[in-house]
Design a protein around this motif. Sequence first.
Motif, PDB file in Angstrom:
ATOM      1  N   SER A  12       0.800  -1.229   0.000  1.00  0.00           N
ATOM      2  CA  SER A  12       0.000   0.000   0.000  1.00  0.00           C
ATOM      3  C   SER A  12       0.831   1.275   0.000  1.00  0.00           C
ATOM      4  O   SER A  12       0.310   2.353  -0.259  1.00  0.00           O
ATOM      5  CB  SER A  12      -0.929   0.006   1.224  1.00  0.00           C
ATOM      6  OG  SER A  12      -0.165  -0.056   2.413  1.00  0.00           O
ATOM      7  N   ARG A  13       2.113   1.168   0.348  1.00  0.00           N
ATOM      8  CA  ARG A  13       2.959   2.376   0.343  1.00  0.00           C
ATOM      9  C   ARG A  13       4.438   1.991   0.371  1.00  0.00           C
ATOM     10  O   ARG A  13       4.782   0.804   0.438  1.00  0.00           O
ATOM     11  CB  ARG A  13       2.627   3.304   1.503  1.00  0.00           C
ATOM     12  CG  ARG A  13       2.754   2.659   2.863  1.00  0.00           C
ATOM     13  CD  ARG A  13       2.183   3.608   3.913  1.00  0.00           C
ATOM     14  NE  ARG A  13       1.680   2.908   5.053  1.00  0.00           N
ATOM     15  CZ  ARG A  13       2.376   2.703   6.186  1.00  0.00           C
ATOM     16  NH1 ARG A  13       3.595   3.154   6.298  1.00  0.00           N
ATOM     17  NH2 ARG A  13       1.836   2.061   7.185  1.00  0.00           N
ATOM     18  N   ARG A  17       4.850  -0.419  -2.452  1.00  0.00           N
ATOM     19  CA  ARG A  17       4.200   0.291  -3.575  1.00  0.00           C
ATOM     20  C   ARG A  17       5.138   0.331  -4.786  1.00  0.00           C
ATOM     21  O   ARG A  17       4.726   0.055  -5.922  1.00  0.00           O
ATOM     22  CB  ARG A  17       3.829   1.712  -3.146  1.00  0.00           C
ATOM     23  CG  ARG A  17       3.377   2.602  -4.271  1.00  0.00           C
ATOM     24  CD  ARG A  17       3.049   4.023  -3.785  1.00  0.00           C
ATOM     25  NE  ARG A  17       2.899   4.916  -4.920  1.00  0.00           N
ATOM     26  CZ  ARG A  17       3.910   5.545  -5.517  1.00  0.00           C
ATOM     27  NH1 ARG A  17       5.150   5.400  -5.073  1.00  0.00           N
ATOM     28  NH2 ARG A  17       3.694   6.326  -6.554  1.00  0.00           N
ATOM     29  N   GLU A  38      -7.828   1.810   1.877  1.00  0.00           N
ATOM     30  CA  GLU A  38      -7.855   2.980   0.982  1.00  0.00           C
ATOM     31  C   GLU A  38      -6.549   3.126   0.222  1.00  0.00           C
ATOM     32  O   GLU A  38      -6.539   3.391  -0.980  1.00  0.00           O
ATOM     33  CB  GLU A  38      -8.111   4.252   1.786  1.00  0.00           C
ATOM     34  CG  GLU A  38      -9.568   4.618   1.814  1.00  0.00           C
ATOM     35  CD  GLU A  38      -9.818   5.839   2.667  1.00  0.00           C
ATOM     36  OE1 GLU A  38      -9.029   6.800   2.575  1.00  0.00           O
ATOM     37  OE2 GLU A  38     -10.810   5.824   3.419  1.00  0.00           O
ATOM     38  N   LYS A  39      -5.458   2.933   0.938  1.00  0.00           N
ATOM     39  CA  LYS A  39      -4.144   3.065   0.299  1.00  0.00           C
ATOM     40  C   LYS A  39      -3.922   1.938  -0.716  1.00  0.00           C
ATOM     41  O   LYS A  39      -3.306   2.139  -1.764  1.00  0.00           O
ATOM     42  CB  LYS A  39      -3.038   3.072   1.339  1.00  0.00           C
ATOM     43  CG  LYS A  39      -2.924   4.391   2.084  1.00  0.00           C
ATOM     44  CD  LYS A  39      -1.620   4.441   2.841  1.00  0.00           C
ATOM     45  CE  LYS A  39      -1.473   5.583   3.792  1.00  0.00           C
ATOM     46  NZ  LYS A  39      -1.592   6.905   3.302  1.00  0.00           N
ATOM     47  N   GLU A  41      -6.187   0.722  -2.552  1.00  0.00           N
ATOM     48  CA  GLU A  41      -6.937   1.148  -3.749  1.00  0.00           C
ATOM     49  C   GLU A  41      -6.193   2.239  -4.519  1.00  0.00           C
ATOM     50  O   GLU A  41      -6.248   2.283  -5.752  1.00  0.00           O
ATOM     51  CB  GLU A  41      -8.335   1.642  -3.353  1.00  0.00           C
ATOM     52  CG  GLU A  41      -9.322   0.540  -3.051  1.00  0.00           C
ATOM     53  CD  GLU A  41      -9.388  -0.557  -4.121  1.00  0.00           C
ATOM     54  OE1 GLU A  41      -9.290  -0.252  -5.329  1.00  0.00           O
ATOM     55  OE2 GLU A  41      -9.511  -1.730  -3.723  1.00  0.00           O
ATOM     56  N   GLU A  42      -5.533   3.143  -3.782  1.00  0.00           N
ATOM     57  CA  GLU A  42      -4.770   4.207  -4.454  1.00  0.00           C
ATOM     58  C   GLU A  42      -3.682   3.607  -5.350  1.00  0.00           C
ATOM     59  O   GLU A  42      -3.508   4.010  -6.500  1.00  0.00           O
ATOM     60  CB  GLU A  42      -4.102   5.121  -3.414  1.00  0.00           C
ATOM     61  CG  GLU A  42      -5.031   6.200  -2.872  1.00  0.00           C
ATOM     62  CD  GLU A  42      -4.421   6.927  -1.667  1.00  0.00           C
ATOM     63  OE1 GLU A  42      -5.186   7.338  -0.787  1.00  0.00           O
ATOM     64  OE2 GLU A  42      -3.172   7.060  -1.627  1.00  0.00           O
ATOM     65  N   GLY A  45      -5.134   1.972  -8.305  1.00  0.00           N
ATOM     66  CA  GLY A  45      -5.513   2.986  -9.297  1.00  0.00           C
ATOM     67  C   GLY A  45      -4.309   3.389 -10.144  1.00  0.00           C
ATOM     68  O   GLY A  45      -4.416   3.541 -11.370  1.00  0.00           O
ATOM     69  N   GLU A  46      -3.167   3.542  -9.495  1.00  0.00           N
ATOM     70  CA  GLU A  46      -1.940   3.916 -10.234  1.00  0.00           C
ATOM     71  C   GLU A  46      -1.567   2.816 -11.228  1.00  0.00           C
ATOM     72  O   GLU A  46      -1.138   3.088 -12.349  1.00  0.00           O
ATOM     73  CB  GLU A  46      -0.772   4.115  -9.255  1.00  0.00           C
ATOM     74  CG  GLU A  46      -0.878   5.346  -8.389  1.00  0.00           C
ATOM     75  CD  GLU A  46       0.353   5.479  -7.481  1.00  0.00           C
ATOM     76  OE1 GLU A  46       1.380   5.982  -7.960  1.00  0.00           O
ATOM     77  OE2 GLU A  46       0.278   5.067  -6.305  1.00  0.00           O
TER      78      GLU A  46
END
Length: 244
Positions: A12-13, A17, A38-39, A41-42, A45-46
């Motif tokens: 997620s990060r 990521r 949420e992260k 999903e971010e 999305g990328e």
Amino acid sequence: MSQRVALVTGGSRGIGRAIALTLCKADYAIAIASPELEKNEEVAGEIRALGGECITVDFNVASQESVKAGVDGIIKQLHRVDVLVNNAGITRDALSMRMKADDWNKVIAVNLTGTFFTSQAVIPHMMKERWGRIVNIASVVGEAGNPGQANYVASKAGIIGLTKCLAQELASRNITVNAIAPGFIDTDMTAVLTEEQKQKMMVKVPLNRLGLPQDIANAVKFLASDDASYITGQVLRVNGGMYM
Ligand code: NAI
């Protein structure tokens, strides 16, 4: 051959990521697995914006039930896991004398037991394909030690031992298992350090810069590739020369 699937825990990060985005660019379908929905999903999305395929999974590596359910879900949707990157990790630093049992247990549970649970859940699927890559994210301190991080250091040294054990158990199935030991990488995990602490670390880095998540992702991409097919049970140090 169908498209290879990579599962990245803690995707997620930070380093996870960067690994997910890099493997997407190398044409893997990606499963991002962390409790930060949420992260997750971010990042998904990328990846989709790059034209890649990505699913997200609510995943707590420290819970065997969560890991089993997560891996089952990935198999249902993407049908296979070819590459597992055990990247999820946490710190709870304190000098040994003052370290709370809960901080010891949490760090071992996420970093070490989580790496074991996730590998155990994925291995049968790799065995079926007679091909697999497991890349475990350890740390320079797992080899060098570090005051104030007994729990973290023990978890990362444990990951290195686990890597060698799994490499021996799985070699006959054409599954390689390696560890990457990052040095001092610029992420949320190191953002909590003071300027003084950072300067003290930097003095030890011959290449004289902080590592970037991309530096680790590049090494993961190599170990996951067909080019690394004769490498197993190894620790690849990506640390700017900080520990040799
Ligand atoms: P970070 O703190 O930015 O990200 C950690 C990731 O792990 C997040 O995605 C988080 O959601 C996930 N995570 C935490 N607990 C989890 C759980 N129970 N189940 C599943 N996922 C969970 O950390 P960073 O810096 O990106 O680190 C990634 C890996 O690299 C960790 O294993 C860390 O120990 C290792 N590492 C980092 C270094 C650094 O200097 N940043 C140096 C050496 C190793």
